[in-house]
Design an enzyme around this catalytic site. Structure first.
Site, PDB file in Angstrom:
ATOM      1  N   GLU A  36      65.373  51.327  33.257  1.00  0.00           N
ATOM      2  CA  GLU A  36      66.240  50.193  32.928  1.00  0.00           C
ATOM      3  C   GLU A  36      65.420  48.922  32.691  1.00  0.00           C
ATOM      4  O   GLU A  36      64.543  48.571  33.474  1.00  0.00           O
ATOM      5  CB  GLU A  36      67.234  49.963  34.071  1.00  0.00           C
ATOM      6  CG  GLU A  36      68.239  48.860  33.805  1.00  0.00           C
ATOM      7  CD  GLU A  36      69.170  48.636  34.980  1.00  0.00           C
ATOM      8  OE1 GLU A  36      70.250  48.059  34.762  1.00  0.00           O
ATOM      9  OE2 GLU A  36      68.826  49.028  36.122  1.00  0.00           O
TER      10      GLU A  36
ATOM     11  N   LYS B  75      76.261  48.884  29.655  1.00  0.00           N
ATOM     12  CA  LYS B  75      76.534  49.140  31.074  1.00  0.00           C
ATOM     13  C   LYS B  75      77.925  48.661  31.452  1.00  0.00           C
ATOM     14  O   LYS B  75      78.295  47.515  31.199  1.00  0.00           O
ATOM     15  CB  LYS B  75      75.470  48.430  31.903  1.00  0.00           C
ATOM     16  CG  LYS B  75      75.489  48.716  33.392  1.00  0.00           C
ATOM     17  CD  LYS B  75      74.256  48.073  34.021  1.00  0.00           C
ATOM     18  CE  LYS B  75      74.155  48.313  35.497  1.00  0.00           C
ATOM     19  NZ  LYS B  75      72.893  47.765  36.057  1.00  0.00           N
TER      20      LYS B  75
ATOM     21  N   CYS C 129      72.113  52.641  35.743  1.00  0.00           N
ATOM     22  CA  CYS C 129      71.901  52.160  37.102  1.00  0.00           C
ATOM     23  C   CYS C 129      73.188  52.099  37.928  1.00  0.00           C
ATOM     24  O   CYS C 129      73.644  53.128  38.405  1.00  0.00           O
ATOM     25  CB  CYS C 129      71.163  50.834  37.087  1.00  0.00           C
ATOM     26  SG  CYS C 129      70.331  50.485  38.662  1.00  0.00           S
TER      27      CYS C 129
END
Length: 292
Positions: free
Chosen positions: A44, A117, A154
């Site tokens: 990331e 995300k 994540c």
């Protein structure tokens, strides 16, 4: 589509020098390709140090459009090496609108698209809500030369809903580019408990959905955080196929079998037995009263 695919995990330590980070990533992509990797994933926000440790307006200067400068440099590399590249970047969508985004480049250099995300944390050391607008593209899969990849990022790791929806969209495998670590002030037992929870929740996604899970983290000490590495691949039954070091950079290449998903989903038919007509309550923030 090949039933066996070689996955390259690029576990990096990142510096304040953006160009050095990019050069390091390219060198390790080439190393992974030389080892036979066909789909290669970077951690990331690999272009910089993890800037979300504080709320600082200057760090918005790190953002870039997608597609944009980094994807334009990675596309010819992907074509030259004949590999798929999964690259996590800080996206500037417009003035005042930024996302934590992963771009996917196919093995012929074609930009396939991006995933933004969806789950954005806001915790000590992870002030991501200051920087990132929640994703609005929904969950995504990308049809590459070597299979259909699902991307989550994540904090998405902790939510079974994201993994489930991406699997239901036909993903052959799930990738999780990640930046997560231990606070330097924590004791070792807390550190180990946190790492095990992080790994176990992702291995559970592999089991529940019957497909491989690939998680790629960064390493190194940044500010008051030691990023814990530990990148890994789990097969569709959650078994660890490989796990990287907690401290050092590594290039790991792991073979996964895509036809295992059919075997596990047949013998443990979780998708068959889902009671989709009963799941409407999941759309509530919290169920204050029992369902009637």
């Amino acid at each position: 589509m090949n039933t066996n695919v070689k996955i390259g995990l690029i576990q990096l330590a990142c510096s304040e020098d953006l160009e050095q980070n990019f050069t390091n990533a390219v060198q390790k992509i080439k190393e992974a390709a030389a080892k036979g990797a066909q789909i290669i994933c970077l951690p990331e926000l690999f272009r910089s140090r993890y800037f979300c440790h504080e709320e600082n307006y200057d760090f918005f200067q790190l953002a870039e459009p997608i597609p944009g400068p980094t994807t334009e440099r990675l596309a010819p590399l992907a074509k030259e090496l004949g590999v798929v590249i999964i690259a996590s970047l800080f996206e500037k969508r417009a003035s005042g609108v930024y996302h934590n985004t992963t771009a996917v480049i196919d093995a012929d250099g074609t930009y396939l698209g991006k995933y933004r995300k969806m789950h954005i944390p806001d915790d000590p050391g992870y002030f991501e809500k200051f920087y990132f607008t929640p994703g609005d593209l929904g969950f995504k899969t990308f049809s590459t030369k070597f299979g259909k990849v699902g991307i989550l990022i994540c904090w998405d790791q902790w939510y079974p809903e994201g993994a489930r929806i991406t699997a239901l969209m036909g993903a052959d495998m799930l990738f999780f580019p990640t930046a997560i670590g231990w606070a330097l002030s924590q004791d070792d037992q807390t550190n180990q408990d946190q790492y095990q929870a992080w790994q176990v929740i992702q291995r559970s996604h592999a089991i529940a959905n019957g497909l491989p899970v690939i998680s790629v983290n960064r390493v190194g000490i940044e500010e008051e955080m030691q990023f814990w590495g530990g990148s890994f691949v789990a097969n569709p039954f959650g078994r660890l196929l490989c796990q990287a070091d907690h401290v050092k950079e590594e290039v790991v290449v792991q073979v996964i079998s895509l036809n295992q998903s059919d075997y596990y989903r047949t013998h443990w038919p979780f998708l068959r037995d889902r009671r989709i007509e009963c799941y409407q309550p999941i759309t509530k923030r919290f169920i204050d009263e029992p369902a009637s």
